[in-house]
Design a protein around this motif. Structure first.
Motif, mmCIF file in Angstrom:
data_model
loop_
_atom_site.group_PDB
_atom_site.id
_atom_site.type_symbol
_atom_site.label_atom_id
_atom_site.label_comp_id
_atom_site.label_asym_id
_atom_site.label_seq_id
_atom_site.Cartn_x
_atom_site.Cartn_y
_atom_site.Cartn_z
ATOM 1 N N THR A 151 9.807 -3.224 -2.019
ATOM 2 C CA THR A 151 9.932 -1.903 -1.426
ATOM 3 C C THR A 151 9.151 -0.906 -2.267
ATOM 4 N N LEU A 152 8.729 0.162 -1.627
ATOM 5 C CA LEU A 152 7.988 1.209 -2.320
ATOM 6 C C LEU A 152 8.506 2.562 -1.852
ATOM 7 N N ASP A 153 8.873 3.397 -2.801
ATOM 8 C CA ASP A 153 9.313 4.761 -2.507
ATOM 9 C C ASP A 153 8.383 5.709 -3.253
ATOM 10 N N THR A 154 7.387 6.227 -2.554
ATOM 11 C CA THR A 154 6.396 7.069 -3.220
ATOM 12 C C THR A 154 6.982 8.420 -3.636
ATOM 13 N N SER A 155 8.039 8.863 -2.956
ATOM 14 C CA SER A 155 8.650 10.143 -3.338
ATOM 15 C C SER A 155 9.350 10.020 -4.685
ATOM 16 N N ARG B 192 0.832 -1.194 0.000
ATOM 17 C CA ARG B 192 0.000 0.000 0.000
ATOM 18 C C ARG B 192 0.871 1.250 0.000
ATOM 19 N N SER B 193 0.269 2.359 -0.355
ATOM 20 C CA SER B 193 1.043 3.600 -0.522
ATOM 21 C C SER B 193 1.641 4.092 0.791
ATOM 22 N N ASN B 194 1.101 3.656 1.923
ATOM 23 C CA ASN B 194 1.659 4.090 3.214
ATOM 24 C C ASN B 194 2.644 3.069 3.795
#
Lengths: 114, 117
Positions: free
Chosen positions: A64-68, A50-52
């Motif tokens: 891994t997720l890096d929304t920036s 999820r985005s958070n």
């Protein structure tokens, strides 16, 4: 239009090595999912982040997720020949009350050599 | 539980002919999707149903493609007349997603491989 773009397009490794695939996307998302597709078969869901969330694990998979940076990576550890498949990232980017749907990238073809 | 079923698995037709694909989603899944996957590409959404209503068909070539989901369960996708560029794998997927909620996991069928000659 393609929202996600996987990198590299193709990856060849030896059994036992780790495989890392990356996905970049363009607009804000609610979640990002990774799917696997074996040759001639349908897609199989692997993992949803999820985005958070910043990192998620499932067995030998680490996402891994890096929304920036609007990017995600999929790491497969201790690869096996059976991991040979195409891997797709898909973004869910529903906007303000409209329906939610997945947009897939072009995929990374992973070949694990015995 | 049974997965998403699709038929036929393979179809070869000549251009300008018509063809129909069938999909039976996982029991209880309200949302059904049809995707087109051209060789070397990711799946592209053609149409999305919520029960028996169309939610999104913005990428469906409506001059030749049609789809229906009678009674909110099985679905058929038709191409009439087919063109060479319709050669692709047609994937059906279903999910528990409901309008206003995240798409969550989609479960895919094995697909129908269409070759238009």
């Amino acid at each position: 239009s393609q929202q996600g773009e996987e990198d590299p397009q193709a990856l060849s490794i030896q059994e036992g090595e780790n495989a890392t695939m990356n996905c970049s996307y363009k607009t804000s998302i609610n979640n990002l999912q990774w799917y696997r597709q074996n040759s001639g078969r349908g897609l199989v869901h692997l993992i949803l982040i999820r985005s958070n969330e910043r990192e998620k694990h499932s067995g030998r998979l680490r996402v891994t997720l890096d929304t920036s940076k609007k990017s995600s990576s999929l790491l497969i550890t201790a690869s096996r020949a059976a991991d040979t498949a195409s891997y797709f990232c898909a973004t869910d980017r529903g906007s303000g009350g409209s329906n939610y749907k997945l947009t897939f990238g072009k995929g990374t073809l992973l070949t694990v050599n015995p | 539980e049974a997965g998403v079923a699709q038929s036929p698995r393979y179809k070869i037709i000549e251009k300008r002919q018509s063809v129909a694909f069938w999909c039976n989603p996982i029991s209880g899944h309200a949302t059904l999707y049809w995707y087109q996957q051209i060789l070397g590409q990711g799946p592209k959404l053609l149409i999305q149903f919520q029960n028996n209503g169309v939610v999104d068909d913005s990428q469906l070539p409506k001059d030749r493609f049609s789809a229906e989901r009678l009674k909110g369960v099985d679905s058929t996708l038709k191409i009439q007349p087919a063109k060479l560029e319709d050669s692709a794998v047609y994937l059906c997927a279903s999910s528990l997603a409901r309008l206003g909620t995240a798409a969550e996991t989609q479960y895919f069928g094995p697909g129908t491989r269409l070759l238009v000659l």
